[in-house]
Design a protein around this motif. Structure first.
Motif, PDB file in Angstrom:
ATOM      1  N   ALA A 585      -0.994 -37.142 -52.028  1.00 48.68           N
ATOM      2  CA  ALA A 585      -0.537 -38.208 -53.610  1.00 48.68           C
ATOM      3  C   ALA A 585       0.249 -37.303 -54.204  1.00 48.68           C
ATOM      4  N   GLU A 586       0.289 -35.553 -54.091  1.00 49.65           N
ATOM      5  CA  GLU A 586       0.171 -34.332 -55.337  1.00 49.65           C
ATOM      6  C   GLU A 586       1.984 -34.998 -55.831  1.00 49.65           C
ATOM      7  N   GLY A 587       1.870 -34.755 -57.179  1.00 48.22           N
ATOM      8  CA  GLY A 587       3.531 -35.155 -57.365  1.00 48.22           C
ATOM      9  C   GLY A 587       3.975 -35.980 -57.238  1.00 48.22           C
ATOM     10  N   LEU A 588       3.465 -36.901 -56.641  1.00 45.96           N
ATOM     11  CA  LEU A 588       4.058 -38.651 -56.331  1.00 45.96           C
ATOM     12  C   LEU A 588       3.666 -39.735 -58.025  1.00 45.96           C
ATOM     13  N   ASP A 589       4.806 -40.463 -57.719  1.00 40.32           N
ATOM     14  CA  ASP A 589       5.537 -41.257 -58.792  1.00 40.32           C
ATOM     15  C   ASP A 589       3.905 -42.231 -58.054  1.00 40.32           C
ATOM     16  N   ILE A 590       2.881 -42.901 -58.825  1.00 37.20           N
ATOM     17  CA  ILE A 590       2.376 -43.391 -58.289  1.00 37.20           C
ATOM     18  C   ILE A 590       1.050 -43.796 -59.804  1.00 37.20           C
ATOM     19  N   ARG A 591       1.478 -45.637 -59.468  1.00 34.03           N
ATOM     20  CA  ARG A 591       1.091 -46.678 -61.012  1.00 34.03           C
ATOM     21  C   ARG A 591       0.297 -47.209 -60.395  1.00 34.03           C
ATOM     22  N   LEU A 592      -1.115 -47.000 -61.090  1.00 31.70           N
ATOM     23  CA  LEU A 592      -1.897 -48.101 -60.521  1.00 31.70           C
ATOM     24  C   LEU A 592      -2.731 -49.190 -61.722  1.00 31.70           C
ATOM     25  N   ASN A 593      -3.525 -49.724 -60.878  1.00 38.46           N
ATOM     26  CA  ASN A 593      -3.722 -51.131 -61.422  1.00 38.46           C
ATOM     27  C   ASN A 593      -2.279 -51.889 -61.382  1.00 38.46           C
ATOM     28  N   PHE A 594      -1.857 -51.888 -60.584  1.00 41.92           N
ATOM     29  CA  PHE A 594      -0.362 -52.981 -60.301  1.00 41.92           C
ATOM     30  C   PHE A 594      -0.238 -53.915 -59.454  1.00 41.92           C
ATOM     31  N   PRO A 595      -1.085 -54.539 -58.941  1.00 38.26           N
ATOM     32  CA  PRO A 595      -1.080 -55.749 -58.218  1.00 38.26           C
ATOM     33  C   PRO A 595       0.538 -56.679 -57.901  1.00 38.26           C
ATOM     34  N   VAL A 596       1.280 -56.121 -56.720  1.00 39.22           N
ATOM     35  CA  VAL A 596       2.405 -56.681 -56.423  1.00 39.22           C
ATOM     36  C   VAL A 596       2.264 -57.907 -55.823  1.00 39.22           C
ATOM     37  N   GLN A 597       3.149 -59.139 -56.771  1.00 36.59           N
ATOM     38  CA  GLN A 597       2.547 -60.714 -56.320  1.00 36.59           C
ATOM     39  C   GLN A 597       3.698 -61.003 -56.080  1.00 36.59           C
ATOM     40  N   SER A 598       4.908 -60.850 -55.831  1.00 37.65           N
ATOM     41  CA  SER A 598       6.260 -61.478 -55.478  1.00 37.65           C
ATOM     42  C   SER A 598       7.037 -60.131 -54.977  1.00 37.65           C
ATOM     43  N   ILE A 599       7.857 -60.216 -53.687  1.00 36.94           N
ATOM     44  CA  ILE A 599       8.800 -59.375 -53.308  1.00 36.94           C
ATOM     45  C   ILE A 599      10.188 -60.459 -53.189  1.00 36.94           C
ATOM     46  N   ASP A 600      10.934 -60.236 -54.008  1.00 39.74           N
ATOM     47  CA  ASP A 600      12.762 -61.123 -54.060  1.00 39.74           C
ATOM     48  C   ASP A 600      13.546 -59.663 -53.237  1.00 39.74           C
TER      49      ASP A 600
END
Length: 820
Positions: A585-600
């Protein structure tokens, strides 16, 4: 064949003559007639006699002999026959005779080479092979960044990796000093060099290049060198003195694991002759299907491809802690002739292909923006990864290292997914999720442990089965019931051979049916203890499946066993998988607490909407959420997923196991278990068979006092409505029964996992439900329109149910995304 007795006054042929200006074969009279006709253009042309190369399509207007071995070498003049090696490399008939005729001075050298070649190689030791292997001059590239011109070395210079690494134009190699004076880099490059890059040049090459002193040689000692792209004349590929090829080969075939001194014993990238069934292994003498698809030009003769691919793999496993770049490979390509230039060019293509596929330059490598692993044409993509578990982070690390923009959206407040380590126990890391590596040979987890300098603890095979009451079960009873248990599974394997999915039945039901039939037919009666031991083995099977056997497919329960699996030791990752996960994970742009609801994905670009209403726009999205969330439609897709994919998702089961770990004030089990890594609990009856069936000693060094156990099958449901303290009491009741002859202290610390209750996980690992098929894993893995991709253990048909399988699925999808 002419011995070249016809002597003529030689004159250099001008380089601008047309290839078609002279006949291929002419008598002396015809040549004179032609020369007379051209007298007006060149007064001296009548003295010129020469032959063209007879190789159809050869562009050499006026061949020049590179060998200069015979006293009467034709140089760039007349010879009765030119021998073609490449469009820019020929030798004359006089030099051929010099080595091939028994009365000539070079004959002894040729026959000595021929003896070595014949004893080591499989290809014909022809004069052309001799010239290519021993007489062609080496070519080397100037290492000045602003130059990079190719220069031909003089015949007596032997190219070494050190020379190739440091060469500058004009360098005097005899005494390793540089020529001072005029800028040698300003000298023009030989015109033949430019031709080598043309697509037709390689097709005009008579013999494929065979590398000398390849780094791959120690790995491939059991193969004929020329079958795997190496020269049989080279000392590093010589076979043991006094042994015939056959004896040596048979000896090496009998060695299961060929390892190289100083290298991690789990690194075995190449199959040995007649070996099979080892995961992530390649045949060094055969191109794989995806390689043939990518490089169809090598389908007829793969030698050059194999030489370079094998070299690259060997270099990677020799030092996997640093990214393998073209620059690091070039100086290891030691081969005579202009073909070395082509090898260097092709090596770059092959290295990028192998990097993209995750065969090399993988694991926890971290690269800076100026060192991305793939060229700029790969960088113009953006990807959103849903989920920061092993699959999502593996893909993120690969794509980031390729130079592709990545954002990882994670629903939870931590990374790792089903990898979650508890570090609150004194001196020991305990995995709430995965912690064991099953089969370490070529396992990417072993690779990453090597990269991190982590030692893996090999688990012993000893597992005493302890009965409630404290007695250790007689090992012969355990072996007997293990034999019967495996015999039952063999009958299941036989039964399913001609069965369709519609004829599938639950595995538990089929086992019971076979067991009853065996009892009736054989008349054998198992004792009460033997019946209990059989229940222990069934609980182990439920542990492997992550489910009660009544849910599991009898036809496809072990569907992945048909593919090569990871061999070798099973190990305990004492530092925990999280050490590897955090490094990925080091150096990656990771956003915690971001549940994905939909993918269009209905438009040009993909829109990903998270629970807070944020809309993220990207070119491609990779979904790595657990199977249980896909089954419960946690993410809405627009357009909806196809019926085929939904059916596949629902044909797999979301298996659950739970764990309990306990820290005690002292190691009360030591005297009874005597250094084993785990011990088994014989259940008192079938209804309790999944309750704490195996206990693992979590400290191999024997300093800390921590046991971990698992809850499987129906027992998972049993503890679901109990609180942690009640689960603890049940576990302590079992332990006190197993160690009834002594005092078992209360634990000072413990935890109980609740994977099934975690809203963003809800499972441990997948299995094939009754009526399902292993093909479902492939169907779930299929991308949608090159926009939406899927990874995770439930998309890996070969290695499901494991962190390794999840990791490899991420690498697989990163490769697909990069290629689109």
């Amino acid at each position: 064949m002419s011995t070249g007795r016809l002597r003529t006054k030689k004159k250099a042929c001008s380089s601008d003559q047309s290839p078609d200006s002279l006949p291929v074969r002419s008598s002396g009279r015809q040549v004179k007639k032609k020369a007379a006709e051209a007298a007006d253009d060149d007064d001296e042309a009548s003295e010129k006699k020469y032959r063209k190369c007879e190789k159809a399509g050869c562009t050499a207007t006026c061949p020049v002999c590179f060998a200069s071995a015979a006293e009467r070498c034709a140089k760039n003049g007349y010879t009765s026959r030119w021998y073609h090696l490449s469009c820019g490399e020929h030798f004359c008939n006089e030099c051929f005779d010099h080595y091939y005729r028994s009365h000539k001075d070079g004959y002894e050298k040729y026959t000595a080479w021929k003896r070595i070649w014949t004893s080591n190689g499989k290809s014909e030791p022809s004069p052309k092979a001799f010239m290519a292997d021993q007489q062609l001059p080496y070519w080397v590239q100037c290492t000045k960044p602003e130059c990079g011109k190719w220069r031909q070395l003089t015949k007596e210079i032997q190219l070494t990796p050190q020379i190739a690494k440091t060469y500058r134009c004009g360098m005097k190699l005899n005494n390793s000093t540089k020529t001072e004076g005029s800028d040698q880099c300003s000298m023009p490059e030989d015109l033949r060099v430019a031709e080598v890059s043309d697509h037709w040049w390689y097709s005009m090459l008579i013999l494929p290049p065979l590398l000398k002193d390849s780094v791959a040689a120690p790995f491939l000692a059991a193969y004929y060198p020329d079958c795997v792209g190496m020269s049989p004349s080279c000392t590093s590929t010589n076979r043991l003195p006094g042994e015939s090829n056959l004896v040596k080969l048979e000896h090496l075939k009998s060695v299961a694991n060929v390892t190289v001194a100083g290298m991690n014993k789990y690194f075995q990238p190449f199959y040995q002759p007649n070996e099979c069934g080892k995961a992530l292994c390649v045949r060094p003498d055969v191109m794989e299907l995806d390689e043939l698809y990518e490089f169809p030009e090598y389908s007829r003769d793969p030698t050059m491809y194999l030489a370079l691919r094998n070299l690259i793999l060997a270099l990677w496993y020799t030092n996997c802690k640093e990214a393998l770049t073209p620059q690091k490979c070039i100086h290891h390509i030691i081969v005579r002739g202009l073909v070395r230039i082509r090898c260097v060019q092709e090596m770059e293509r092959i290295l990028y292909f192998m990097t993209r596929k995750g065969l090399i330059n993988t694991g926890i490598l971290s690269v800076s923006p100026d060192q991305y692993l793939l060229p700029k044409e790969y960088h113009n993509k953006s990807v959103i990864i849903v989920g920061a578990g092993a699959a999502g982070l593996a893909a993120g690390r690969q794509l980031h290292n390729f130079g592709i923009k990545v954002i990882v959206l994670e629903a939870k407040d931590r990374i790792g997914g089903r990898v979650w380590d508890d570090k609150t126990f004194t001196g020991v890391t305990v995995g709430r999720g995965a912690q064991i590596v099953n089969g370490c040979v070529n396992n990417p987890m072993a690779l990453m442990c090597e990269q991190l300098g982590i030692k893996m603890h090999k688990l012993g095979e000893k597992c005493d089965l302890i009965q409630e009451g404290g007695r250790i079960t007689d090992p012969t009873i355990d072996k007997r019931m293990d034999f019967h248990f495996n015999a039952i599974l063999d009958v299941v394997s036989e039964w399913r051979k001609d069965k369709t999915q519609h004829q599938d039945v639950p595995l538990g039901e089929k086992i019971q049916e076979i067991y009853k039939a065996f009892i009736q037919e054989s008349g054998i009666q198992f004792s009460e203890l033997e019946e209990k031991v059989l229940q222990f083995h069934l609980s182990n099977l439920e542990y492997a499946c992550g489910s009660n056997l009544s849910q599991v497919s009898a036809r496809s329960w072990d569907h992945n066993e048909f593919f090569a699996q990871f061999a070798g030791d099973h190990t305990l990752l004492t530092v925990g998988y999280s050490t590897v996960i955090e490094k990925l994970a080091e150096g990656l742009d990771i956003r915690l607490n971001f549940p994905v609801q939909s993918i269009d994905y209905s438009g040009e670009e993909v829109q990903v909407t998270t629970a807070d209403g944020t809309v993220w726009t990207t070119q491609k999205v990779l979904v790595t959420v657990p199977l249980a969330l896909l089954q419960k439609n946690a993410i809405q897709f627009n357009p909806p997923l196809s019926e085929k994919k939904i059916k596949a998702i629902n044909s797999l089961g979301a298996g659950v196991i739970e764990k309990i770990a306990l820290q005690f004030p002292y190691r009360f089990w030591d005297s009874k278990i005597q250094g084993a890594d785990f011990f088994g609990h014989v259940p008192p009856n079938s209804s309790q068979r999944g309750l704490f069936s195996v206990f693992y000693d979590m400290d191999p060094e024997g300093k800390e006092s921590i046991l971990m156990s698992v809850v499987t099958g129906d027992a998972v449901t049993t503890i679901k409505n109990l609180d942690d303290q009640q689960v603890l009491q049940q576990c302590m009741t079992v332990l006190r029964e197993l160690f009834k002859e002594q005092e078992v202290p209360d634990p000072v610390k413990f935890f109980v996992t609740r994977w099934s209750n975690d809203p963003w996980l809800q499972m441990a690992y997948s299995f094939v439900k009754t009526g399902g098929s292993g093909e479902a894993y492939d169907m779930i893995a299929e991308d949608i329109q090159g926009k939406v991709f899927f990874a995770g253990e439930a998309t890996n048909r070969h290695f499901p149910q494991t962190v390794t399988g999840a990791y490899l699925s991420g690498v697989r999808e990163a490769s697909k995304i990069a290629a689109f």
